[in-house]
Design a protein around this motif. Structure first.
Motif, short mmCIF file in Angstrom:
data_model
loop_
_atom_site.label_atom_id
_atom_site.label_comp_id
_atom_site.label_asym_id
_atom_site.label_seq_id
_atom_site.Cartn_x
_atom_site.Cartn_y
_atom_site.Cartn_z
N LEU A 62 0.83 -1.20 0.00
CA LEU A 62 0.00 0.00 0.00
C LEU A 62 0.87 1.26 0.00
N SER A 63 1.94 1.22 0.76
CA SER A 63 2.85 2.38 0.78
C SER A 63 3.56 2.54 -0.56
N ASN A 64 3.68 1.44 -1.32
CA ASN A 64 4.31 1.49 -2.64
C ASN A 64 3.34 1.85 -3.76
N GLY A 65 2.04 1.99 -3.41
CA GLY A 65 1.08 2.43 -4.41
C GLY A 65 -0.02 1.46 -4.78
N LEU A 66 -0.09 0.29 -4.12
CA LEU A 66 -1.17 -0.66 -4.41
C LEU A 66 -2.51 -0.03 -4.06
N THR A 67 -3.49 -0.21 -4.95
CA THR A 67 -4.85 0.28 -4.69
C THR A 67 -5.83 -0.87 -4.81
N ALA A 68 -6.99 -0.73 -4.17
CA ALA A 68 -8.03 -1.76 -4.21
C ALA A 68 -9.38 -1.09 -4.43
N VAL A 69 -10.11 -1.55 -5.45
CA VAL A 69 -11.38 -0.94 -5.81
C VAL A 69 -12.39 -2.03 -6.17
N THR A 70 -13.64 -1.63 -6.33
CA THR A 70 -14.70 -2.55 -6.75
C THR A 70 -15.08 -2.37 -8.22
N GLU A 71 -14.60 -1.30 -8.85
CA GLU A 71 -15.05 -0.98 -10.22
C GLU A 71 -14.24 -1.75 -11.27
N ILE A 72 -14.93 -2.59 -12.04
CA ILE A 72 -14.28 -3.43 -13.04
C ILE A 72 -13.70 -2.60 -14.19
N ASP A 73 -14.26 -1.41 -14.43
CA ASP A 73 -13.79 -0.63 -15.59
C ASP A 73 -12.38 -0.07 -15.38
N LYS A 74 -11.83 -0.20 -14.17
CA LYS A 74 -10.48 0.28 -13.92
C LYS A 74 -9.42 -0.54 -14.68
N ILE A 75 -9.81 -1.71 -15.19
CA ILE A 75 -8.83 -2.52 -15.92
C ILE A 75 -8.49 -1.91 -17.27
N LYS A 76 -9.26 -0.93 -17.69
CA LYS A 76 -8.97 -0.29 -18.99
C LYS A 76 -7.63 0.42 -18.99
N ASP A 77 -7.10 0.69 -17.80
CA ASP A 77 -5.81 1.38 -17.70
C ASP A 77 -4.63 0.39 -17.60
N CYS A 78 -4.92 -0.91 -17.71
CA CYS A 78 -3.89 -1.92 -17.43
C CYS A 78 -3.51 -2.72 -18.68
N GLU A 79 -2.25 -3.05 -18.77
CA GLU A 79 -1.75 -3.86 -19.89
C GLU A 79 -1.83 -5.36 -19.58
N LEU A 80 -1.74 -5.71 -18.29
CA LEU A 80 -1.83 -7.11 -17.86
C LEU A 80 -3.01 -7.25 -16.90
N VAL A 81 -3.86 -8.24 -17.15
CA VAL A 81 -5.03 -8.46 -16.29
C VAL A 81 -5.03 -9.91 -15.81
N PHE A 82 -4.82 -10.11 -14.53
CA PHE A 82 -4.95 -11.43 -13.92
C PHE A 82 -6.40 -11.65 -13.50
N VAL A 83 -6.91 -12.86 -13.71
CA VAL A 83 -8.19 -13.28 -13.14
C VAL A 83 -7.89 -14.43 -12.19
N THR A 84 -8.10 -14.20 -10.90
CA THR A 84 -7.74 -15.19 -9.90
C THR A 84 -8.94 -15.95 -9.37
N LEU A 85 -10.06 -15.82 -10.05
CA LEU A 85 -11.24 -16.63 -9.76
C LEU A 85 -11.29 -17.74 -10.80
N GLY A 86 -11.82 -18.89 -10.43
CA GLY A 86 -11.80 -20.01 -11.36
C GLY A 86 -13.13 -20.70 -11.49
N THR A 87 -13.15 -21.74 -12.31
CA THR A 87 -14.34 -22.54 -12.51
C THR A 87 -14.28 -23.75 -11.58
N SER A 88 -15.30 -24.57 -11.64
CA SER A 88 -15.31 -25.82 -10.88
C SER A 88 -16.18 -26.80 -11.64
N SER A 89 -16.44 -27.95 -11.01
CA SER A 89 -17.33 -28.93 -11.63
C SER A 89 -18.78 -28.50 -11.54
N ASN A 90 -19.07 -27.43 -10.79
CA ASN A 90 -20.42 -26.89 -10.67
C ASN A 90 -20.72 -26.00 -11.88
N GLN A 91 -21.77 -26.34 -12.62
CA GLN A 91 -22.05 -25.64 -13.87
C GLN A 91 -22.42 -24.17 -13.64
#
Length: 380
Positions: A62-91
């Motif tokens: 946080l002191s180095n500049g990490l930010t946390a938000v709920t707005e998905i449109d903020k990814i428009k400013d990013c060149e790399l986008v990680f998605v750390t949520l996954g699928t499962s056997s549940n449809q």
């Protein structure tokens, strides 16, 4: 090369340590997550869950500049986008994941890179490459499966090589630069190989734990104390020194990924399917031990989380055991030091002299249980 990274689902167990690690390596990062409670905690330097060294790493990030938000449109400013949520056997979960990816791609800038981090199938990857806007936006897709043990994120992120799955096993310049700056060694494979490695790794671990439970079940059916026999058999015997103890096998990855492996590749000999049955038999045997050992139906269950020294209840088989005990007619009071307040302990322990230790937290060794009748489910 200058770029910014977004971590979608970054307030969770996979995303938050990764986000801190990236930011502290000097790469600007932003966490995007719909869990506002966790986002608020993160922004106030409070980890929303237990992870070794997370509080310190989060404050530095946080002191180095990490930010946390709920707005998905903020990814428009990013060149790399990680998605750390996954699928499962549940449809339903899989369908929701596909909708999330469509939204992510819609908000990504042209020519940016999408990195999947959690469990997915090759069918999901193929579906993503055919989504609207994927080709027109020239999205680069990589599958970089997470292989970190919960609680050891900052230790293992820098030690375990990163599998990088791509369409043709080739890395883009931005991916090469990214992992080089993180000082993480990469191994390039294609999508199908990356998926198999991820699913195999967790299914094999599930198999190891299930196999030892199988021998415990056999010992129980022959009125033998397996934990005692395993301790004797492995004493100064190198070929058994790494055999795990029997116990409940759960958590957010092992069961889910084993089922996903089965669904994806089949189970021609029925081996994986039998692991699920073995672990249910283990729970049934535990209930039989309680019926045979205890004089009445009042029980104190110590431990609810899926593994020791964790506050994570996801897919915890200690909760499954609790439900089965209640259905069997037991009156159960529970206590977990990572979930409950310590002040509740005395009241809970006074409820009954019958104790079931379902999750073997270290602190339980300091409890005075000498006058109690104790069934230990396992060291997991």
């Amino acid at each position: 090369m200058k770029y910014k990274v977004a971590v979608v689902g970054g307030a969770g167990h996979i995303g938050l340590p990764l986000s801190c690690y990236i930011q502290n390596a000097g790469i600007d990062s932003i966490i995007i997550d719909t869990n506002k409670e966790n986002i608020d905690k993160i922004n106030s330097s409070t980890p929303p869950f237990l992870e070794h060294d997370l509080e310190t790493k989060l404050k530095i990030a946080l002191s180095n500049g990490l930010t946390a938000v709920t707005e998905i449109d903020k990814i428009k400013d990013c060149e790399l986008v990680f998605v750390t949520l996954g699928t499962s056997s549940n449809q339903e979960i899989t369908d929701n994941f596909h909708q999330l990816i469509e939204t992510v791609i819609l908000n990504m800038k042209e020519g940016s890179t999408l990195i999947l981090r959690s469990t997915v199938t090759i069918q999901t990857i193929n579906k993503i490459t055919k989504m609207m806007n994927f080709d027109s936006k020239k999205i680069n897709l990589f599958y970089c499966p997470e292989r970190i043990a919960e609680g050891k994120a900052f230790l293992e992120l820098e030690k375990i090589p990163q599998i990088v799955g791509s369409k043709d096993s080739e890395l883009s310049e931005i991916i090469k630069d990214f992992f080089e700056r993180l000082k993480i060694r990469t191994i390039s494979v294609n999508y199908e190989e990356a998926v198999f490695i991820k699913l195999f790794s967790n299914t094999y671990r599930y198999a190891q734990f299930s196999t030892i439970n199988y021998f415990d079940n056999i010992a129980s059916s022959n009125s033998l104390d397996f934990k005692k026999l395993l301790s004797i058999a492995s004493d100064t015997y190198p070929r058994l020194e790494k055999v795990p103890d029997s116990g409940l096998v759960g958590g957010p990855c092992l069961i889910k990924d084993s089922q996903t492996f089965l669904n994806s590749y089949g189970d021609p000999k029925g081996l994986i399917s039998n692991y699920f049955n073995i672990n249910m038999d283990y729970i049934t045997n535990t209930i039989d031990k309680c019926n045979n050992y205890f004089d009445h139906k009042k029980i104190v269950q110590l431990g609810l989380t899926f593994k020791p020294e964790s506050d994570d209840l996801r897919d915890s088989q200690a909760i499954v055991l609790n439900n089965y005990l209640v259905n069997e007619g037991f009156e159960v009071k529970t206590f977990d030091p990572f979930i409950n307040n310590e002040e509740e302990l005395e009241s809970v322990l006074s409820f009954s002299e019958n104790i079931v230790i379902a999750t073997r937290h270290k602190i339980f060794d300091s409890y005075d249980l000498e006058s109690k009748k104790v069934v230990v489910v396992g060291d997991k």
